[in-house]
Write a protein that holds these residues in place. Structure first.
Motif, mmCIF file in Angstrom:
data_model
loop_
_atom_site.group_PDB
_atom_site.id
_atom_site.type_symbol
_atom_site.label_atom_id
_atom_site.label_comp_id
_atom_site.label_asym_id
_atom_site.label_seq_id
_atom_site.Cartn_x
_atom_site.Cartn_y
_atom_site.Cartn_z
ATOM 1 N N ILE A 167 0.737 -0.999 -0.010
ATOM 2 C CA ILE A 167 0.006 0.038 -0.053
ATOM 3 C C ILE A 167 1.065 1.139 0.150
ATOM 4 O O ILE A 167 2.008 0.996 0.824
ATOM 5 C CB ILE A 167 -1.282 -0.151 0.885
ATOM 6 C CG1 ILE A 167 -0.157 0.284 2.374
ATOM 7 C CG2 ILE A 167 -1.881 -1.364 1.095
ATOM 8 C CD1 ILE A 167 -0.971 0.448 3.697
ATOM 9 N N THR A 168 0.732 2.232 -0.625
ATOM 10 C CA THR A 168 0.873 3.327 -0.147
ATOM 11 C C THR A 168 0.390 4.559 1.039
ATOM 12 O O THR A 168 -0.839 4.460 1.501
ATOM 13 C CB THR A 168 0.904 4.616 -1.372
ATOM 14 O OG1 THR A 168 -0.436 5.334 -1.765
ATOM 15 C CG2 THR A 168 1.584 3.739 -2.317
ATOM 16 N N GLN B 228 -0.157 -0.635 10.288
ATOM 17 C CA GLN B 228 -0.668 0.374 9.371
ATOM 18 C C GLN B 228 -0.887 -1.425 8.027
ATOM 19 O O GLN B 228 -1.987 -1.670 6.966
ATOM 20 C CB GLN B 228 -1.159 1.204 8.734
ATOM 21 C CG GLN B 228 -2.089 1.556 8.018
ATOM 22 C CD GLN B 228 -2.237 3.426 8.131
ATOM 23 O OE1 GLN B 228 -1.363 3.632 8.295
ATOM 24 N NE2 GLN B 228 -3.527 3.615 6.952
ATOM 25 N N ALA B 229 0.316 -1.978 7.320
ATOM 26 C CA ALA B 229 0.155 -2.278 6.045
ATOM 27 C C ALA B 229 0.193 -3.630 6.623
ATOM 28 O O ALA B 229 -0.921 -4.235 5.341
ATOM 29 C CB ALA B 229 1.380 -2.307 5.290
ATOM 30 N N ALA B 230 0.984 -4.020 6.806
ATOM 31 C CA ALA B 230 0.249 -5.213 7.465
ATOM 32 C C ALA B 230 -1.423 -5.486 7.990
ATOM 33 O O ALA B 230 -2.185 -7.109 7.203
ATOM 34 C CB ALA B 230 0.707 -6.105 8.972
ATOM 35 N N ILE C 105 4.744 1.637 0.668
ATOM 36 C CA ILE C 105 5.466 2.481 -0.163
ATOM 37 C C ILE C 105 5.155 4.251 0.429
ATOM 38 O O ILE C 105 4.268 3.776 0.211
ATOM 39 C CB ILE C 105 5.046 1.712 -1.409
ATOM 40 C CG1 ILE C 105 5.274 0.945 -1.903
ATOM 41 C CG2 ILE C 105 6.260 2.998 -2.005
ATOM 42 C CD1 ILE C 105 5.356 0.411 -2.979
ATOM 43 N N PHE C 106 6.151 4.834 0.426
ATOM 44 C CA PHE C 106 6.161 6.110 1.341
ATOM 45 C C PHE C 106 5.841 7.129 -0.207
ATOM 46 O O PHE C 106 7.062 6.950 -1.058
ATOM 47 C CB PHE C 106 7.601 6.672 2.039
ATOM 48 C CG PHE C 106 7.334 6.038 3.864
ATOM 49 C CD1 PHE C 106 5.915 5.910 4.699
ATOM 50 C CD2 PHE C 106 8.097 5.340 4.188
ATOM 51 C CE1 PHE C 106 6.047 5.386 5.784
ATOM 52 C CE2 PHE C 106 8.360 4.627 5.856
ATOM 53 C CZ PHE C 106 7.113 5.183 6.657
ATOM 54 N N PHE C 107 5.203 7.708 0.308
ATOM 55 C CA PHE C 107 5.079 9.597 -0.678
ATOM 56 C C PHE C 107 5.439 10.239 0.330
ATOM 57 O O PHE C 107 4.987 10.548 0.984
ATOM 58 C CB PHE C 107 4.070 8.989 -1.994
ATOM 59 C CG PHE C 107 3.313 9.186 -1.209
ATOM 60 C CD1 PHE C 107 2.232 10.785 -1.343
ATOM 61 C CD2 PHE C 107 1.963 7.879 -1.081
ATOM 62 C CE1 PHE C 107 0.519 10.751 -0.835
ATOM 63 C CE2 PHE C 107 0.668 8.167 -0.218
ATOM 64 C CZ PHE C 107 0.109 9.725 -0.080
ATOM 65 N N VAL D 251 0.295 -2.624 -6.228
ATOM 66 C CA VAL D 251 0.223 -1.388 -5.132
ATOM 67 C C VAL D 251 -1.027 -0.667 -5.018
ATOM 68 O O VAL D 251 -1.758 -0.078 -6.194
ATOM 69 C CB VAL D 251 1.063 -0.151 -5.552
ATOM 70 C CG1 VAL D 251 1.662 0.423 -4.680
ATOM 71 C CG2 VAL D 251 2.690 -1.469 -6.407
ATOM 72 N N ASP D 252 -1.055 -0.554 -3.922
ATOM 73 C CA ASP D 252 -3.390 0.207 -3.836
ATOM 74 C C ASP D 252 -3.901 -0.690 -4.663
ATOM 75 O O ASP D 252 -5.267 -0.118 -5.056
ATOM 76 C CB ASP D 252 -2.859 1.390 -4.019
ATOM 77 C CG ASP D 252 -2.034 2.289 -2.555
ATOM 78 O OD1 ASP D 252 -1.678 1.792 -1.751
ATOM 79 O OD2 ASP D 252 -1.908 3.461 -3.330
#
Ligand code: PDD
Length: 288
Positions: A134-135, A160-162, A170-172, A254-255
């Motif tokens: 996820i992002t 949060q991803a788990a 993945i950070f933005f 991804v997302d």
């Protein structure tokens, strides 16, 4: 000794290893660390990890209590004592133990600790299950090139991803620029070119990232260390993550957006093969 440890010069079992409650790593997160993978009883790219360790320590103004040659010898002894062949060595350097104060204590010995734990050997390529990511907004500070023990934003995002069933967040950055994962670097194939964020203050200069860039150059695959945005990431032909413990890990979405090529895509697969070749060269050379 399955999990050998070392604290400021002494070896012991991890279960016996103790550090002061007033250690500034514990109280204030005032420290840096490294994780080094061991394959076949041999540390993988140890010198590169030690160089980065020195840089991280110097960036937060802690002097290493011994030289990297001595650290390297200690790593080898820990691996010998462990009895396992596949695992990792964790090392951490803190400013030491002193009465709690934000100011650096004037004359305190930095605390260097290391320990080893066993891991599974590198899996066969077909045994690596492509996962989802996820992002999330990158809420970290602007010195992400320092491998600091301050990992709260990474931990919260990873959790949060788990909870969303994803292997990584993945950070933005606010302008939509993709930086890296909570514990990995990110590669994306965009219009036939492999892209990854440049090694600036916004990412950790991953050792695995560097190996993969080298492999891509060897393969003569077009590659560019230039930042890319969220939309480009989600429309990429292939996406993968790299880290010491995850190695080269293909993403299947991804997302929820799936890359054009089923993961691992053709470039990622080649990189995974070559990466295993590097492990063979560096850690199995006499048995090849
Ligand atoms: N993580 N980016 C971040 C934020 C990381 O924490 C890591 C490594 C990487 C990949 O770096 P390398 O290829 O040198 O492992 C990138 C380690 C493994 C960890 O914290 O466990």
């Amino acid at each position: 000794m399955q999990n050998p440890a070392w604290i400021n010069g002494s070896f012991m079992d991890l279960a016996e290893a103790k550090i002061s409650i007033e250690d500034r790593g514990f109280l204030l997160g005032d420290g840096v660390y490294e994780v080094i993978r061991v394959y076949n009883g041999r540390p993988f790219y140890l010198d590169a990890h030690l160089l980065r360790f020195e840089k991280s320590a110097s960036a937060i103004r802690i002097d290493l209590p011994c030289d990297t040659g001595q650290i390297s010898e200690t790593v080898s002894t820990l691996v010998e004592k462990s009895g396992w062949l596949d695992g990792y060595i964790y090392m951490q350097l803190t400013r030491g133990s002193a009465k709690r104060d934000h100011l650096f204590p004037p004359s305190v010995r930095p605390a260097l600790v290391m320990y080893g734990r066993e891991l599974d050997p590198v899996p066969a390529i077909d045994a690596v299950e492509p996962r989802e990511a996820i992002t999330l907004p990158d809420e970290r500070w602007l010195n992400c090139n320092i491998k600091s023990t301050n990992l709260l934003p990474n931990l919260l995002a990873r959790q949060q991803a788990a909870e969303a069933g994803a292997v990584e967040a993945i950070f933005f950055r606010p302008e939509g620029i993709v930086t890296e994962g909570t514990r990995s670097n990110v590669f994306a194939v965009i219009d036939g070119t492999v892209r990854t964020h440049p090694a600036t203050n916004l990412i950790l200069p991953g050792i695995t990232r560097e190996i993969v860039l080298d492999i891509l150059q060897e393969l003569a695959v077009p590659v560019s260390e230039t930042a890319f945005g969220l939309q480009e990431l989600k429309a990429a032909e292939e996406v993968w993550l790299t880290s010491t413990t995850m190695e080269v890990n293909p993403l299947k979405s991804v997302d929820g957006a799936q890359p054009a090529a089923p993961a691992p895509g053709p470039v990622c697969r080649l990189v995974m093969e070559k990466f295993r070749g590097r492990i063979a060269d560096k850690c199995f050379e006499d048995v090849k």
